[in-house]
Design an enzyme around this catalytic site. Sequence first.
Site, PDB file in Angstrom:
ATOM      1  N   GLY A 241       9.069 -11.146  -2.764  1.00 55.23           N
ATOM      2  CA  GLY A 241       9.003 -10.572  -1.414  1.00 55.23           C
ATOM      3  C   GLY A 241       7.670 -10.701  -0.718  1.00 55.23           C
ATOM      4  O   GLY A 241       7.238  -9.780  -0.031  1.00 55.23           O
ATOM      5  N   THR A 242       7.034 -11.858  -0.891  1.00 55.84           N
ATOM      6  CA  THR A 242       5.809 -12.081  -0.121  1.00 55.84           C
ATOM      7  C   THR A 242       5.936 -13.382   0.651  1.00 55.84           C
ATOM      8  O   THR A 242       6.500 -14.356   0.146  1.00 55.84           O
ATOM      9  CB  THR A 242       4.538 -12.083  -1.006  1.00 55.84           C
ATOM     10  OG1 THR A 242       3.405 -12.350  -0.177  1.00 55.84           O
ATOM     11  CG2 THR A 242       4.594 -13.103  -2.125  1.00 55.84           C
TER      12      THR A 242
ATOM     13  N   VAL B  66       0.835  -1.201   0.000  1.00 56.50           N
ATOM     14  CA  VAL B  66       0.000   0.000   0.000  1.00 56.50           C
ATOM     15  C   VAL B  66       0.875   1.259   0.000  1.00 56.50           C
ATOM     16  O   VAL B  66       0.398   2.356   0.241  1.00 56.50           O
ATOM     17  CB  VAL B  66      -0.954  -0.001   1.232  1.00 56.50           C
ATOM     18  CG1 VAL B  66      -1.986  -1.108   1.104  1.00 56.50           C
ATOM     19  CG2 VAL B  66      -0.173  -0.153   2.541  1.00 56.50           C
ATOM     20  N   ASP B  67       2.176   1.065  -0.294  1.00 58.16           N
ATOM     21  CA  ASP B  67       3.130   2.169  -0.130  1.00 58.16           C
ATOM     22  C   ASP B  67       3.303   3.054  -1.357  1.00 58.16           C
ATOM     23  O   ASP B  67       3.982   4.075  -1.293  1.00 58.16           O
ATOM     24  CB  ASP B  67       4.500   1.631   0.321  1.00 58.16           C
ATOM     25  CG  ASP B  67       5.061   0.554  -0.633  1.00 58.16           C
ATOM     26  OD1 ASP B  67       4.803   0.627  -1.853  1.00 58.16           O
ATOM     27  OD2 ASP B  67       5.765  -0.346  -0.147  1.00 58.16           O
TER      28      ASP B  67
ATOM     29  N   CYS C 138     -15.504  12.764   8.330  1.00 59.58           N
ATOM     30  CA  CYS C 138     -15.767  12.913   6.897  1.00 59.58           C
ATOM     31  C   CYS C 138     -16.427  14.271   6.640  1.00 59.58           C
ATOM     32  O   CYS C 138     -17.483  14.555   7.225  1.00 59.58           O
ATOM     33  CB  CYS C 138     -16.681  11.778   6.427  1.00 59.58           C
ATOM     34  SG  CYS C 138     -17.240  12.004   4.726  1.00 59.58           S
TER      35      CYS C 138
ATOM     36  N   HIS D 144      -4.553  -4.472  -2.057  1.00 52.22           N
ATOM     37  CA  HIS D 144      -4.873  -4.086  -0.674  1.00 52.22           C
ATOM     38  C   HIS D 144      -5.067  -2.580  -0.501  1.00 52.22           C
ATOM     39  O   HIS D 144      -4.953  -2.066   0.596  1.00 52.22           O
ATOM     40  CB  HIS D 144      -3.776  -4.592   0.277  1.00 52.22           C
ATOM     41  CG  HIS D 144      -3.761  -6.087   0.409  1.00 52.22           C
ATOM     42  ND1 HIS D 144      -2.740  -6.785   0.994  1.00 52.22           N
ATOM     43  CD2 HIS D 144      -4.661  -7.017   0.019  1.00 52.22           C
ATOM     44  CE1 HIS D 144      -3.007  -8.085   0.956  1.00 52.22           C
ATOM     45  NE2 HIS D 144      -4.157  -8.251   0.358  1.00 52.22           N
TER      46      HIS D 144
ATOM     47  N   ASN E  67      12.895 -14.189  -2.965  1.00 49.75           N
ATOM     48  CA  ASN E  67      12.645 -13.962  -1.541  1.00 49.75           C
ATOM     49  C   ASN E  67      13.946 -14.205  -0.789  1.00 49.75           C
ATOM     50  O   ASN E  67      14.868 -14.805  -1.325  1.00 49.75           O
ATOM     51  CB  ASN E  67      11.545 -14.931  -1.036  1.00 49.75           C
ATOM     52  CG  ASN E  67      10.879 -14.419   0.244  1.00 49.75           C
ATOM     53  OD1 ASN E  67      11.557 -14.164   1.245  1.00 49.75           O
ATOM     54  ND2 ASN E  67       9.574 -14.264   0.223  1.00 49.75           N
TER      55      ASN E  67
HETATM   56  P1  OAD Z   1       5.118 -10.212   4.861  1.00 50.54           P
HETATM   57  O1  OAD Z   1       5.682  -9.220   5.847  1.00 50.54           O
HETATM   58  O2  OAD Z   1       4.213 -11.270   5.345  1.00 50.54           O
HETATM   59  O3  OAD Z   1       6.343 -10.968   4.166  1.00 50.54           O
HETATM   60  C1  OAD Z   1       7.449 -10.287   3.643  1.00 50.54           C
HETATM   61  C2  OAD Z   1       8.260 -11.285   2.844  1.00 50.54           C
HETATM   62  O4  OAD Z   1       9.304 -10.594   2.190  1.00 50.54           O
HETATM   63  C3  OAD Z   1       8.908 -12.394   3.685  1.00 50.54           C
HETATM   64  O5  OAD Z   1       8.691 -13.641   3.045  1.00 50.54           O
HETATM   65  C4  OAD Z   1      10.397 -12.014   3.691  1.00 50.54           C
HETATM   66  O6  OAD Z   1      11.238 -13.160   3.694  1.00 50.54           O
HETATM   67  C5  OAD Z   1      10.517 -11.299   2.357  1.00 50.54           C
HETATM   68  N1  OAD Z   1      11.577 -10.281   2.299  1.00 50.54           N
HETATM   69  C6  OAD Z   1      11.983  -9.435   3.278  1.00 50.54           C
HETATM   70  N2  OAD Z   1      12.948  -8.609   2.811  1.00 50.54           N
HETATM   71  C7  OAD Z   1      13.171  -8.948   1.524  1.00 50.54           C
HETATM   72  C8  OAD Z   1      14.038  -8.467   0.493  1.00 50.54           C
HETATM   73  N3  OAD Z   1      14.894  -7.467   0.717  1.00 50.54           N
HETATM   74  N4  OAD Z   1      13.976  -9.067  -0.724  1.00 50.54           N
HETATM   75  C9  OAD Z   1      13.121 -10.091  -0.965  1.00 50.54           C
HETATM   76  N5  OAD Z   1      12.276 -10.577  -0.035  1.00 50.54           N
HETATM   77  C10 OAD Z   1      12.289 -10.024   1.179  1.00 50.54           C
HETATM   78  O7  OAD Z   1       4.501  -9.351   3.680  1.00 50.54           O
HETATM   79  P2  OAD Z   1       3.393  -9.738   2.620  1.00 50.54           P
HETATM   80  O8  OAD Z   1       3.606 -11.111   2.106  1.00 50.54           O
HETATM   81  O9  OAD Z   1       3.341  -8.611   1.658  1.00 50.54           O
HETATM   82  O10 OAD Z   1      -2.188  -7.318   4.284  1.00 50.54           O
HETATM   83  O11 OAD Z   1       2.104  -9.713   3.498  1.00 50.54           O
HETATM   84  C11 OAD Z   1       0.884  -9.919   2.856  1.00 50.54           C
HETATM   85  C12 OAD Z   1      -0.182  -9.100   3.496  1.00 50.54           C
HETATM   86  O12 OAD Z   1      -0.257  -9.421   4.869  1.00 50.54           O
HETATM   87  C13 OAD Z   1       0.051  -7.607   3.494  1.00 50.54           C
HETATM   88  O13 OAD Z   1      -0.337  -6.967   2.314  1.00 50.54           O
HETATM   89  C14 OAD Z   1      -0.797  -7.164   4.620  1.00 50.54           C
HETATM   90  C15 OAD Z   1      -0.296  -8.192   5.597  1.00 50.54           C
HETATM   91  O14 OAD Z   1      -0.960  -8.345   6.723  1.00 50.54           O
HETATM   92  C16 OAD Z   1      -3.107  -6.478   4.768  1.00 50.54           C
HETATM   93  O15 OAD Z   1      -2.818  -5.505   5.436  1.00 50.54           O
HETATM   94  C17 OAD Z   1      -4.513  -6.833   4.387  1.00 50.54           C
END
Ligand code: OAD
Length: 244
Positions: free
Chosen positions: A191-192, A107-108, A151, A123, A217
């Site tokens: 990076g998820t 969301v950045d 609002c 998101h 990742n």
């Molecule tokens: P997470 O914080 O769950 O995961 C981040 C991932 O990025 C992890 O698997 C890390 O190993 C990896 N990572 C960290 N630094 C990195 C780098 N420099 N290069 C590559 N990978 C790296 O984040 P999301 O998977 O985005 O939702 O989380 C999914 C959703 O859960 C978010 O959008 C948010 C959250 O709660 C809502 O707010 C609805």
Amino acid sequence: MSALDERDLAAAADLLSDASRIAVMTGAGISAESGVPTFRGAGGFWRGRSAMDLATPQAFNRDPEDVWKFYRYRIDGLSRVEPNAGHRALVSLERRCERFWLITQNVDGLHHAAGSERVIELHGTLAEVRCRVCAYRCPSSELPDDPVPGCPSCGDLLRPAVVWFGEDLPRAALAEADEAMAHCEVMLVVGTSGLVEPAASFARWARSRGASIVEVNLETTPISSVADVSVFGPAGEVLPRIVG
Ligand code: OAD
């Protein structure tokens, strides 16, 4: 950090260079090197509390001031961060693809800031706030200073224009993601943690429709088991090397 695996880098680069229809899905990890905290792991805390406990409609209904403190901190933080080489590599990839979809859970706004043209924000975005009840929306930069901003249109409460846990994803974004899964030759997942649905299922879904999966990742995730190749390393270093 150990050295990148050259064989994995080459395999990922080959898959990407052979494809002209590419879907990319990004998570918080792509922005980590820009200084945006991730949700899980060491960066996922704010004043000792898990981000996950604050990003819910229940938390907002219970204590909107508390949730706004957290979101103001996040919105203010964005003015100090910039896209990194990982975001920029995806801009080059978009330019050379016949069809390209960039689906982000972030969301950045850093994909837009880097120059990506079309971004599917699953998101929502911190760049805007919206009314909890009516259709009012405005840029976060116009957010009134009040601890619990109201609002201007209907008098209810403003909230960040992001999707919280337990809320539905924007229908248009989901439809575009569906189209991406159906038509991409390669899906690049960056990076998820692969723990939050429905995004977590996208890679499996794309694979079942014939796409190859490339993952970037720092560590193994549930997506690694369906990936044709996983490159383990920071996105800001890996993406410029695999995106020709
Ligand atoms: P997470 O914080 O769950 O995961 C981040 C991932 O990025 C992890 O698997 C890390 O190993 C990896 N990572 C960290 N630094 C990195 C780098 N420099 N290069 C590559 N990978 C790296 O984040 P999301 O998977 O985005 O939702 O989380 C999914 C959703 O859960 C978010 O959008 C948010 C959250 O709660 C809502 O707010 C609805």
